[in-house]
Structures are given as structure tokens and as C-alpha cells.
Design a protein around this motif. Structure first.
Motif, PDB file in Angstrom:
ATOM      1  N   ARG A 219       0.862  -1.048  -0.043  1.00  0.00           N
ATOM      2  CA  ARG A 219      -0.082   0.147   0.137  1.00  0.00           C
ATOM      3  C   ARG A 219       0.807   1.249   0.161  1.00  0.00           C
ATOM      4  NH1 ARG A 219      -2.891  -3.153   3.806  1.00  0.00           N
ATOM      5  NH2 ARG A 219      -2.148  -1.890   5.459  1.00  0.00           N
TER       6      ARG A 219
ATOM      7  N   GLU B 283     -11.676   4.567   9.334  1.00  0.00           N
ATOM      8  CA  GLU B 283     -10.655   4.195   8.742  1.00  0.00           C
ATOM      9  C   GLU B 283      -9.965   5.588   8.306  1.00  0.00           C
ATOM     10  OE1 GLU B 283     -11.422   1.442   5.707  1.00  0.00           O
ATOM     11  OE2 GLU B 283     -11.428  -0.168   7.132  1.00  0.00           O
TER      12      GLU B 283
ATOM     13  N   PHE C 132      -4.749   1.839   5.537  1.00  0.00           N
ATOM     14  CA  PHE C 132      -5.673   0.963   4.950  1.00  0.00           C
ATOM     15  C   PHE C 132      -5.966   1.029   3.250  1.00  0.00           C
ATOM     16  CE2 PHE C 132      -7.145   2.870   9.009  1.00  0.00           C
ATOM     17  CZ  PHE C 132      -7.272   1.890   9.692  1.00  0.00           C
TER      18      PHE C 132
ATOM     19  N   SER D  95     -11.250  -0.776   0.249  1.00  0.00           N
ATOM     20  CA  SER D  95     -11.458  -1.702   1.494  1.00  0.00           C
ATOM     21  C   SER D  95     -12.516  -2.933   1.240  1.00  0.00           C
ATOM     22  CB  SER D  95     -11.667  -1.033   2.676  1.00  0.00           C
ATOM     23  OG  SER D  95     -10.729  -0.092   2.790  1.00  0.00           O
TER      24      SER D  95
ATOM     25  N   THR E 198     -16.556  -5.236  -1.636  1.00  0.00           N
ATOM     26  CA  THR E 198     -15.635  -3.975  -1.703  1.00  0.00           C
ATOM     27  C   THR E 198     -16.270  -2.858  -1.699  1.00  0.00           C
ATOM     28  OG1 THR E 198     -14.353  -5.652  -2.871  1.00  0.00           O
ATOM     29  CG2 THR E 198     -13.541  -3.132  -2.750  1.00  0.00           C
TER      30      THR E 198
ATOM     31  N   LYS F   1     -13.115   3.452   0.348  1.00  0.00           N
ATOM     32  CA  LYS F   1     -13.004   4.174   1.442  1.00  0.00           C
ATOM     33  C   LYS F   1     -12.760   5.589   1.471  1.00  0.00           C
ATOM     34  CE  LYS F   1      -8.826   3.960   3.076  1.00  0.00           C
ATOM     35  NZ  LYS F   1      -8.463   5.401   2.939  1.00  0.00           N
TER      36      LYS F   1
END
Length: 322
Positions: free
Chosen positions: A22, A233, A292, A296, A317, A320
Motif C-alpha cells: 500500500r 478508517e 488502509f 477496502s 468491496t 473508503k
């Protein structure tokens, strides 16, 4: 694994299940070089991706070209609205346009007016970034933007001014200690205001819900539970983001300002301070947003019953947002 794996439309070329993957992905997302992409280059990238989806790619197109085209499109165009994001409010513009504000927040010997000004400017920028990078699968009225903006600015200014007043009245602190503590005041003010900013700017997602997608990218429903996860998040990343930016530079500058060079040439303090802030910002942003994945996942059994009834997938999914 080669630098450019086989292209997958809508996916990252880095493993999103790991923090390192990420982190590398978001280094691409915040790459400021995409700010200089021309309209012609953007349209070429969009067209190349469209032809890939249709299976009509011209011969000789490489995976590297496709990944670069997707990087350009994702940096400039909002995934839900399909519209261009204004340059100062893209994630790739967050560091170049935000660093001068961070420098202003951390200037020593702030007056009441300067404290209010820099907190206002910082939250104004943050409000626009949050709005432009929100989950926009459901429309939200402009009044929500105004509500979030006013709430964030009010909380940031109130906390910063309140802490400044308390420090100035703390007679037991020596002048040096008082100056050092004043330099750390922006952190609690900004961290709390950032959370307030995200929640208020995206409050409509909690009441309206956000779209959740199946394995094929098809919308299976709208979930308020997924919206709560998305906001939580994002709020956590906004709490982590100011830590290196607003904590490291005061510590580093306290040491550097004692060096003979900066003692003799006080005019160098502000340029050095700016470079330290830029380095801290460049490190903090990818670290914070890498906590994150942007897309997500959540178990269907955690969502509303109607979502479970609408799909056979065990995992869905959601975007976010950033």
C-alpha cells in the motif's frame, strides 16, 4: 516479480494486503509529477484504458504504458464522479500546496491573529481535499460541505487559541520551555480538527450509505455499515497524518537553531524550517494513507441483511475515499 506485472484494470500493481504494498501504491498516488500532465496526455490515457476494456488495444502497447495510463487517470479523475479534481485538492497536490501551510502553523512566537489565520487556512485546504476525494457514489448537498467546513475551522481555532492562552498564563514555565510547548500546540488542534473535518464533510455517507461492490465490480447495494467503516478508517489516517508533520519539525528545529551557522545567519532559519517541514510531510502522507487500502473489503455477514440477500459473495468491496 517484474517492475510492471501483467496489467489488471482497476487494480493496483502492488499487493494491497500488505503495508509495504500500500505504501508503494500511495507513493504513486501522491506523485506530484502528475500535476504537470497535459489535457492531451490525460485523454490519451483515458482512451488507452477504454480500448483495453473493449479488447481493441493497438499492437505494441506494453503493461508499463497501461499502468502509467491508469496512474494518470486515477491521480486526476475522481473514481465515482468521473470528473477532474482541481489541482490543489488532488492527493498529488497535497504536499506541494500543503507544505506552506504547515510551515505557517509551526512558526514560533505566533500571535492570536496569526494562529487563527493559519488554522483557518489549514482546515480550508483540508476541507476541500476531503470533499474532492470523498466517496461520491451517493450525491450530497452543498450544505454538508459548509457544515463540515465551519465545524472543522471552529474546532481547530478554538483548541489552538485555548491552548495558547493556557501556555501564556502558565507562569511556572521558563521562556524556553514555553516556546517549545507553543510549537507543539498545532498538533492537538490539527488532529482533532482533522477528525471533525472528515466526519462533518462526509456525514451524508452515514445517513445515505455508500455503494458496495461484488467480485466483478458490480454494485450490490448501499450500506450504512460500510460507510461507518470508511469514515472510521479515514478519520484514523487523519489523526496519524499530523504526528510526524507537526511533532518532528519542532524537535529538529530546536536542535538546528542552536547550530553556529543558524545562530550567525538567522535569515536561514525559515528556509531550513521549510525544508524540514517538506521532508516530514513527504514521509507522513504516504505512511498515514497506507494504513488502509483505498478499496477496502468487508464481510457480507457484517452488513445489512438486504446486502447479503443481493449477492452470493462472502466479501464485498467499498471505496473508503482518501
Amino acid at each position: 516479480m517484474s517492475e510492471y506485472p501483467t496489467f489488471q484494470h482497476g487494480s493496483s500493481r502492488f499487493d494491497q494486503s500488505t503495508f509495504l504494498g500500500r505504501f508503494r501504491h500511495f507513493l504513486d498516488v501522491i506523485d506530484p509529477s502528475t500535476l504537470f500532465v497535459t489535457e492531451k496526455r490525460l485523454q490519451e490515457s483515458v482512451e488507452l484504458l477504454r480500448r483495453f476494456k473493449q479488447g481493441t488495444l493497438p499492437p505494441g502497447v506494453t503493461d508499463a504504458q497501461l499502468w502509467q495510463a491508469q496512474k494518470i487517470k486515477q491521480a486526476i479523475i475522481h473514481p465515482d464522479t468521473g470528473e477532474k479534481i482541481l489541482m490543489p485538492f488532488r492527493m498529488s497536490g497535497f504536499i506541494p500546496f500543503g507544505t506552506p501551510v504547515v510551515v505557517g502553523l509551526l512558526l514560533p512566537n505566533q500571535t492570536l491573529v496569526s494562529t487563527i489565520f493559519w488554522q483557518w487556512l489549514n482546515q480550508s485546504h483540508n476541507a476541500c481535499v476531503n470533499y474532492c476525494n470523498r466517496n461520491a457514489s451517493k450525491p450530497a448537498p452543498a450544505s454538508k460541505f459548509v457544515q463540515g467546513y465551519l465545524g472543522a475551522v471552529t474546532s481547530a481555532v478554538s483548541i489552538a487559541v485555548g491552548l495558547n492562552v493556557l501556555i501564556r498564563r502558565a507562569s511556572r514555565f521558563s521562556p524556553t520551555t514555553r516556546l517549545l510547548v507553543q510549537r507543539f500546540i498545532p498538533f492537538p488542534a490539527v488532529a482533532s480538527a482533522n477528525v471533525c473535518n472528515v466526519v462533518l464533510m462526509r456525514h451524508s455517507e452515514l445517513s445515505e450509505g455508500i455503494s458496495v461492490l461484488d467480485d466483478n465490480g458490480n454494485v450490490v447495494g448501499t450500506s450504512k455499515v460500510a460507510a461507518r467503516h470508511a469514515l472510521l478508517e479515514t478519520a484514523l489516517t487523519r489523526m496519524v497524518l499530523p504526528m510526524p508533520i507537526l511533532v518532528l519539525p519542532p524537535l529538529i528545529m530546536t536542535v538546528l537553531e542552536k547550530l553556529p551557522l543558524l545562530q550567525r545567519h538567522r535569515r536561514l532559519v525559515l528556509p531550513v524550517h521549510s525544508l524540514v517541514c517538506l521532508a516530514a510531510f513527504g514521509l507522513a502522507l504516504p505512511l498515514a494513507i497506507s494504513l488502509f487500502p483505498q478499496m477496502s473489503q468487508i464481510g457480507v455477514n457484517e452488513l445489512e441483511p438486504e446486502i447479503a440477500a443481493a449477492t452470493d459473495c462472502k466479501i464485498v468491496t467499498y471505496n473508503k475515499g482518501l
